[in-house]
Design a protein around this motif. Structure first.
Motif, PDB file in Angstrom:
ATOM      1  N   GLU A  94       0.372  23.892  27.926  1.00 16.00           N
ATOM      2  CA  GLU A  94       1.502  23.089  27.443  1.00 16.00           C
ATOM      3  C   GLU A  94       1.066  21.851  26.672  1.00 16.00           C
ATOM      4  N   ARG A  97       2.109  21.303  22.878  1.00 18.25           N
ATOM      5  CA  ARG A  97       3.347  20.597  22.523  1.00 18.25           C
ATOM      6  C   ARG A  97       3.186  19.094  22.697  1.00 18.25           C
ATOM      7  N   THR A 100       1.102  17.645  19.853  1.00 16.27           N
ATOM      8  CA  THR A 100       1.844  17.788  18.596  1.00 16.27           C
ATOM      9  C   THR A 100       2.835  16.639  18.443  1.00 16.27           C
ATOM     10  N   ARG A 101       3.463  16.249  19.552  1.00 17.63           N
ATOM     11  CA  ARG A 101       4.343  15.076  19.518  1.00 17.63           C
ATOM     12  C   ARG A 101       3.549  13.811  19.208  1.00 17.63           C
ATOM     13  N   GLN A 130      -4.014  30.709  21.068  1.00 13.46           N
ATOM     14  CA  GLN A 130      -2.954  29.884  20.487  1.00 13.46           C
ATOM     15  C   GLN A 130      -3.211  29.550  19.015  1.00 13.46           C
ATOM     16  N   MET A 134      -0.244  28.303  16.325  1.00 16.29           N
ATOM     17  CA  MET A 134      -0.197  26.865  16.071  1.00 16.29           C
ATOM     18  C   MET A 134      -0.560  26.531  14.627  1.00 16.29           C
ATOM     19  N   TYR A 137       2.298  27.343  12.373  1.00 10.92           N
ATOM     20  CA  TYR A 137       3.367  26.352  12.535  1.00 10.92           C
ATOM     21  C   TYR A 137       3.003  25.044  11.836  1.00 10.92           C
TER      22      TYR A 137
END
Length: 225
Positions: A94, A97, A100-101, A130, A134, A137
């Protein structure tokens, strides 16, 4: 949190108005600063990390979140460094995410480049499954800093660099008018050129890059051409 309270007290006690002004101007007044240069900031942080190591190990993500909400840039630097220190090779799935923030919050080259190289790149080594999701994206995103991260994540890989992926990312963004993307392409290629100079020269000759990207990519390699 006692750690954050003590960190704020230490940073405020060591604030420097002259440095603050210089740092804010250098960073185009995008961020507030206490005016603490990196060596002192890291020393102040290190002393507190020793005293709160167990707490940080158990609560690092919460600490990072709280530090990232503070206005001064020194807290953002400290948050990134602590995140990398305590979670290197121990990320959760996790965390993709989570960081990425971080990349897309308070974004500028200083934070994004650290996170791309020392966090995103290391995360993908731990979770290679991943990688495709990723990178696709990040590459297709409208956020320039995610694009830049997809180009730069292999900066520390050296001979382990996925050459096909590097050249793919550079090609995908080769027509970008963004300075930070053009610069990233040149930097990523130049870094890979330290271990595979011919491959980089051949790529640059075969793909029409922006002038800045090409110049940055080959400025240490032209003698090999």
């Amino acid at each position: 949190m006692e750690f954050i309270t003590q960190l704020q007290t230490a940073f405020e006690a060591n604030a420097n108005a002259d440095n603050q002004q210089q740092m804010q101007v250098y960073m185009r007044n995008l961020f507030h600063f206490h005016g603490i240069k990196a060596p002192l900031r890291k020393q102040l942080t290190k002393e507190l990390v020793v005293a709160h190591k167990s707490f940080l190990q158990e609560n690092i993500r919460d600490v990072v979140n709280k530090l990232y909400k503070l206005p001064q840039r020194e807290y953002h630097y400290t948050a990134m460094e602590l995140y990398q220190k305590f979670l290197n090779k121990k990320y959760n799935l996790e965390d993709g995410r989570f960081f990425t923030r971080m990349i897309t919050t308070h974004s500028w080259w200083d934070s994004v480049d650290f996170l791309a190289k020392h966090v995103f790149g290391k995360y993908l080594l731990q979770f290679p499954e991943q990688k495709r999701k990723m990178l696709d994206y990040y590459s297709a995103n409208d956020n320039m800093w995610l694009n830049r991260s997809a180009i730069l994540y292999q900066l520390s890989y050296k001979n382990e660099t996925d050459e096909v992926e590097l050249f793919k990312q550079c090609t995908l963004h080769k027509d970008s008018e963004e300075f930070f993307i053009q610069k990233a392409i040149g930097w990523a290629l130049r870094e890979y050129g330290k271990v595979q100079p011919k491959a980089v020269l051949d790529f640059v000759k075969s793909v029409k890059l922006k002038e800045l990207s090409e110049r940055e990519a080959i400025r240490r390699l032209v003698r090999l051409g």
